[in-house]
Design a protein around this motif. Sequence first.
Motif, PDB file in Angstrom:
ATOM      1  N   PHE A 403       0.836  -1.196   0.000  1.00 17.03           N
ATOM      2  CA  PHE A 403       0.000   0.000   0.000  1.00 17.03           C
ATOM      3  C   PHE A 403       0.869   1.244   0.000  1.00 17.03           C
ATOM      4  N   ALA A 404       0.530   2.133  -0.828  1.00 18.40           N
ATOM      5  CA  ALA A 404       1.224   3.411  -0.939  1.00 18.40           C
ATOM      6  C   ALA A 404       0.510   4.228  -1.991  1.00 18.40           C
ATOM      7  N   THR A 405       0.384   5.499  -1.751  1.00 15.06           N
ATOM      8  CA  THR A 405      -0.149   6.335  -2.808  1.00 15.06           C
ATOM      9  C   THR A 405       0.967   6.533  -3.818  1.00 15.06           C
ATOM     10  N   VAL A 406       0.724   6.050  -5.002  1.00  8.62           N
ATOM     11  CA  VAL A 406       1.759   6.120  -6.036  1.00  8.62           C
ATOM     12  C   VAL A 406       1.634   7.476  -6.720  1.00  8.62           C
ATOM     13  N   LEU A 407       2.580   8.328  -6.396  1.00  8.95           N
ATOM     14  CA  LEU A 407       2.472   9.734  -6.783  1.00  8.95           C
ATOM     15  C   LEU A 407       3.817  10.202  -7.297  1.00  8.95           C
ATOM     16  N   LYS A 408       3.793  10.923  -8.345  1.00  9.22           N
ATOM     17  CA  LYS A 408       5.019  11.335  -9.020  1.00  9.22           C
ATOM     18  C   LYS A 408       6.016  11.968  -8.060  1.00  9.22           C
ATOM     19  N   ASP A 409       7.217  11.492  -8.142  1.00  7.65           N
ATOM     20  CA  ASP A 409       8.344  12.025  -7.381  1.00  7.65           C
ATOM     21  C   ASP A 409       8.188  11.863  -5.877  1.00  7.65           C
ATOM     22  N   ARG A 410       7.201  11.139  -5.449  1.00  2.00           N
ATOM     23  CA  ARG A 410       7.026  10.902  -4.021  1.00  2.00           C
ATOM     24  C   ARG A 410       7.292   9.436  -3.681  1.00  2.00           C
ATOM     25  N   TYR A 411       7.035   8.583  -4.634  1.00  4.72           N
ATOM     26  CA  TYR A 411       7.149   7.167  -4.352  1.00  4.72           C
ATOM     27  C   TYR A 411       7.302   6.436  -5.670  1.00  4.72           C
ATOM     28  N   SER A 412       8.221   5.546  -5.729  1.00  7.13           N
ATOM     29  CA  SER A 412       8.381   4.743  -6.924  1.00  7.13           C
ATOM     30  C   SER A 412       8.225   3.291  -6.532  1.00  7.13           C
ATOM     31  N   MET A 413       7.245   2.644  -7.111  1.00 10.17           N
ATOM     32  CA  MET A 413       6.955   1.269  -6.747  1.00 10.17           C
ATOM     33  C   MET A 413       7.576   0.336  -7.778  1.00 10.17           C
ATOM     34  N   ALA A 414       8.328  -0.643  -7.302  1.00  8.06           N
ATOM     35  CA  ALA A 414       9.027  -1.541  -8.211  1.00  8.06           C
ATOM     36  C   ALA A 414       8.291  -2.868  -8.308  1.00  8.06           C
ATOM     37  N   VAL A 415       8.169  -3.361  -9.525  1.00  7.92           N
ATOM     38  CA  VAL A 415       7.523  -4.646  -9.776  1.00  7.92           C
ATOM     39  C   VAL A 415       8.549  -5.567 -10.416  1.00  7.92           C
ATOM     40  N   ALA A 416       8.858  -6.655  -9.722  1.00  9.61           N
ATOM     41  CA  ALA A 416       9.847  -7.594 -10.247  1.00  9.61           C
ATOM     42  C   ALA A 416       9.211  -8.450 -11.344  1.00  9.61           C
ATOM     43  N   PRO A 417      10.003  -8.904 -12.296  1.00  8.34           N
ATOM     44  CA  PRO A 417       9.446  -9.736 -13.365  1.00  8.34           C
ATOM     45  C   PRO A 417       9.256 -11.177 -12.925  1.00  8.34           C
ATOM     46  N   SER A 418       8.375 -11.855 -13.629  1.00  6.69           N
ATOM     47  CA  SER A 418       8.200 -13.296 -13.466  1.00  6.69           C
ATOM     48  C   SER A 418       8.314 -13.908 -14.850  1.00  6.69           C
ATOM     49  N   GLY A 419       9.406 -14.631 -15.094  1.00 11.51           N
ATOM     50  CA  GLY A 419       9.616 -15.148 -16.441  1.00 11.51           C
ATOM     51  C   GLY A 419       9.764 -14.000 -17.419  1.00 11.51           C
ATOM     52  N   THR A 420       8.902 -13.984 -18.402  1.00 11.45           N
ATOM     53  CA  THR A 420       8.950 -12.911 -19.391  1.00 11.45           C
ATOM     54  C   THR A 420       7.853 -11.882 -19.161  1.00 11.45           C
ATOM     55  N   HIS A 421       7.277 -11.877 -17.935  1.00 13.28           N
ATOM     56  CA  HIS A 421       6.130 -11.003 -17.684  1.00 13.28           C
ATOM     57  C   HIS A 421       6.366 -10.071 -16.504  1.00 13.28           C
ATOM     58  N   HIS A 422       5.739  -8.924 -16.585  1.00 12.83           N
ATOM     59  CA  HIS A 422       5.486  -8.101 -15.412  1.00 12.83           C
ATOM     60  C   HIS A 422       3.971  -8.134 -15.180  1.00 12.83           C
ATOM     61  N   THR A 423       3.548  -8.468 -13.994  1.00 14.42           N
ATOM     62  CA  THR A 423       2.121  -8.442 -13.698  1.00 14.42           C
ATOM     63  C   THR A 423       1.899  -7.738 -12.366  1.00 14.42           C
ATOM     64  N   MET A 424       0.826  -6.980 -12.292  1.00 13.72           N
ATOM     65  CA  MET A 424       0.522  -6.238 -11.083  1.00 13.72           C
ATOM     66  C   MET A 424      -0.964  -5.891 -11.073  1.00 13.72           C
ATOM     67  N   ARG A 425      -1.539  -5.891  -9.877  1.00 12.94           N
ATOM     68  CA  ARG A 425      -2.907  -5.392  -9.739  1.00 12.94           C
ATOM     69  C   ARG A 425      -2.945  -4.342  -8.642  1.00 12.94           C
ATOM     70  N   GLY A 426      -3.733  -3.327  -8.863  1.00 10.63           N
ATOM     71  CA  GLY A 426      -3.829  -2.251  -7.882  1.00 10.63           C
ATOM     72  C   GLY A 426      -5.244  -1.721  -7.771  1.00 10.63           C
ATOM     73  N   THR A 427      -5.529  -1.071  -6.648  1.00 16.74           N
ATOM     74  CA  THR A 427      -6.888  -0.556  -6.428  1.00 16.74           C
ATOM     75  C   THR A 427      -6.876   0.960  -6.283  1.00 16.74           C
ATOM     76  N   PHE A 428      -7.978   1.537  -6.696  1.00 21.10           N
ATOM     77  CA  PHE A 428      -8.263   2.952  -6.488  1.00 21.10           C
ATOM     78  C   PHE A 428      -9.555   3.005  -5.678  1.00 21.10           C
ATOM     79  N   ARG A 429      -9.662   3.942  -4.760  1.00 18.84           N
ATOM     80  CA  ARG A 429     -10.820   3.972  -3.865  1.00 18.84           C
ATOM     81  C   ARG A 429     -11.579   5.286  -3.962  1.00 18.84           C
ATOM     82  N   ARG A 430     -12.856   5.181  -3.630  1.00 19.07           N
ATOM     83  CA  ARG A 430     -13.760   6.335  -3.524  1.00 19.07           C
ATOM     84  C   ARG A 430     -13.801   7.133  -4.840  1.00 19.07           C
ATOM     85  N   VAL A 431     -13.803   6.412  -5.918  1.00 20.40           N
ATOM     86  CA  VAL A 431     -13.852   7.060  -7.230  1.00 20.40           C
ATOM     87  C   VAL A 431     -15.311   7.135  -7.675  1.00 20.40           C
ATOM     88  N   PRO A 432     -15.790   8.323  -8.041  1.00 20.62           N
ATOM     89  CA  PRO A 432     -17.158   8.402  -8.560  1.00 20.62           C
ATOM     90  C   PRO A 432     -17.223   7.824  -9.966  1.00 20.62           C
TER      91      PRO A 432
END
Lengths: 528, 113
Positions: A403-432
Motif C-alpha cells: 500500500f502506498a499512494t503512487v504519486l510522481k516524485d514521491r514514491y516509486s513502486m518496483a515490480v519484479a518480473p516473473s519469467g517474461t512477464h510483469h504483472t501487477m494489480r492495484g486498487t483505487f478507492r472512492r472514485v465516482p
Amino acid sequence: MDLGLGANVTVAVIDTGVNVAHPDLAANVWINPGEIAGNGIDDDSNGYIDDINGYDFVGNDPIANDNFGHGTACSGLVAAVQNNTIGVTGIAPQGKVMALKAATDAGYFYDSADIAAYLYAANNGAKVLSMSYFGDGITPAEKAGMDYAVAQGVLPVAAAGNDATIYSYYPGAYDNVLSVAALNSDLSKAGFSDFGTWVDVASPGVGLYTITAGGGYTGGFAGTSGACPIVAGLATYLFGINPSLTAAQVRAIIEDSAVPTFQAPFGEYTNYGRIDCRKAAEMALNLTSNPGKTALARYMTPYYVRGENRSKTPVPSVRIQGRGFQSPRNLVVKQGTRVFSLMARTRDYVDIDSNGINRLAPIEVWVDGSLVKRFALPQSSKTSYPMIEANGTNGSIVNGGFFATVLKDRYSMAVAPSGTHHTMRGTFRRVPSLAGMTLHIRRQYSGTGTGSEVLSLYDWSTASFPYGSFRTLATTSVSANGYVDSYIAIGNASGLVDPEGTLYLDLNTTWTGSISELQIDQCEILSP
Amino acid sequence: MLSIILALKLTLAATDNVQVPTSHPNNLILDSSLAKIALGYGGRELRVFHEIGYSVFSFDSDQKEQIYKSLQSQFGTSKVCLDLVKRPAFNPNDFYWPNMYHPRAVRADLAWI
C-alpha cells in the motif's frame, strides 16, 4: 492470573447451519427463552415459530441443520465446550451459539437470507455476528440490514476472503464490520488470505481443530472462514468477562491489543494485526490500560479537488485512511495555517471538507500535537484518485509494500518480473462513476528489448470478482527508455466502478529481450 | 517465500468465467413502498424486513431480469436490489490442502462451490 471464562453471551453464527446436537457443542447452543419447542406456536411473537436454537432462513424452518459442514466447524471454533474431557474448545468457552442458516446446502449465501439473519440476531439478543462468507456485490438493502444490527449494539465479524487479493470483499469491508485475515500455523500470512488496509485483524486460519457436522472432529479446517470465528469467539469472550462493554469498545480492544502483522513483501498487511486474546482480556477487565495504537496515516484519496468547480465534481470530501484517529485524541488536518473541518471521523479514517484545497501546499495530519503525515499534492489541475494498494500476481513481487499512494516524485513502486512477464494489480478507492475519466500511468522499464503492455480494469458488470473479466483499456509497446507518461481514456466508467467506488487495475507486460524491473512513479485516475 | 509466490500465482488464474450464480434467479429485494407494483408484475412476497423497509419478492425466472431493469430505471438502485450471492470463505479440510497448489491452479476450488 485466571481471567475467567466469561458469562453467557450469544453469538450468531450465520452460516450453513449447525449440528446443535454435537456432544462438544450442545451445552453451548443458544436456547430461545421465550419459545416452546415443537408446539407450532410463535410463543415469543418474534415472527418465527418454534425457533428454539435459531432459524433456517433458506428453508423457512426452525431447524437450522447443517448438510454442508461449514457452519458446524465455525461454531466449534467460536464456542465448543471446554473442559469436558472430549474434543476441542472454542475461544469463548461459555458463549452461546445462535444457529442461523443463511446458505443453501450448496453453500450459496443469498442476501435475502443474510439480511433476515442480521435482523433476527439483532432482535433476539445476539451480541456478535460470525460471518464466514464473502462476495464483492453489495446492495443498499444488505447495508441497511448490517447498519440495523450495529445500531442494536451488535459487533459483526467477517472473513476477509480467500482470493489472495487486495480487492475488498463484503460484508468484511463495511466500515462497521470487523474483518479478519488468515495466518499459517507459524503466524505468517496464509497464502490464500485476502489482505489490505481494509482488513482489520488476523488470526490463524490453517490446520484448525474443530467439530464436524457428522458429530466428529477435523484437524484441517482452513480459510478465513476459520480465522473469522476465532475473532468472533474473542469478541464473545470479551463481552462475557465484562458485560458493561459496548460493541465499539470490544472492537477497539481487539484492534488495539493486536500485534502488527508485518511481512515482506506486503508490509503491514492488516490495519491492526494479529489478535492477542490475553492482552485483550486484560484491557477488557481494565487490568491493562489501552493507550491505543500510535496514530498513522496510510493514504489520502482523492488528492486534489477543484474548489472552483466543486459543483461539477461530486466529491464532497477527501478521506485520509490510517488508524489511531479516535477521540479524545486531538486530531487536526491542516494546510499551512488553514485547519480543515472534519466531516466524518472514525478510528480508521477521517474525511475533511475538500472545498478550496490548495494544490500547491501539502496537507498535514497532526495527532496530539505530533505530525503524523505530510501529504504533498501533485501539480495537477484535476482531481487525482491515486492507486493506493498493489500486489504482484503470477509470481511477481511488488517491492516497497503493497500500500502506498503512487504519486510522481514521491514514491516509486518496483515490480519484479516473473519469467517474461510483469504483472501487477492495484486498487483505487472512492472514485465516482463519471464519464470522461482518464487513467494516467508514469512508468519505466529497465533491461533491453521491448514489451507489450496491456492495461485493464475489472468489469463489474460481467460478474463478481474473480468470476468476471477485465476490460482492456490499452495495449502499448514499451521499451527501456526512461519514464514514459500515458493518458488513457476510460470512457464509460459505469461498469468499472463498484458501488463503494473501487476500481481494480490489471497490468500485464510481455517482454522480448532481457527483462528487468518495472518502476511505477505515478498511477492515478483523473477526473474529467 | 515460495508459498507467497505460489499464492500470488493462483490469483491470476482466477479470472476466467466460471458458472457461479451472482444473484438469485427469481428474487429481488425491493423497497417496501414498491410492494403493490411488484405484485402487479406477478411477484410473490416471500419476506418482509420491517426494520429496514425492504421486502423480498419472487418472480418468474425468465421475467426477473426485465422486471429488475424496469423497476430500477423507474425507482433507482437504492430501492431495487438484486438478491446477491456470497460464498463461504472455507478451504477443504484435507490435511495437505494448504500445500496443494494444483487444484487451485486449475480452479477446481472455484468449481466445487
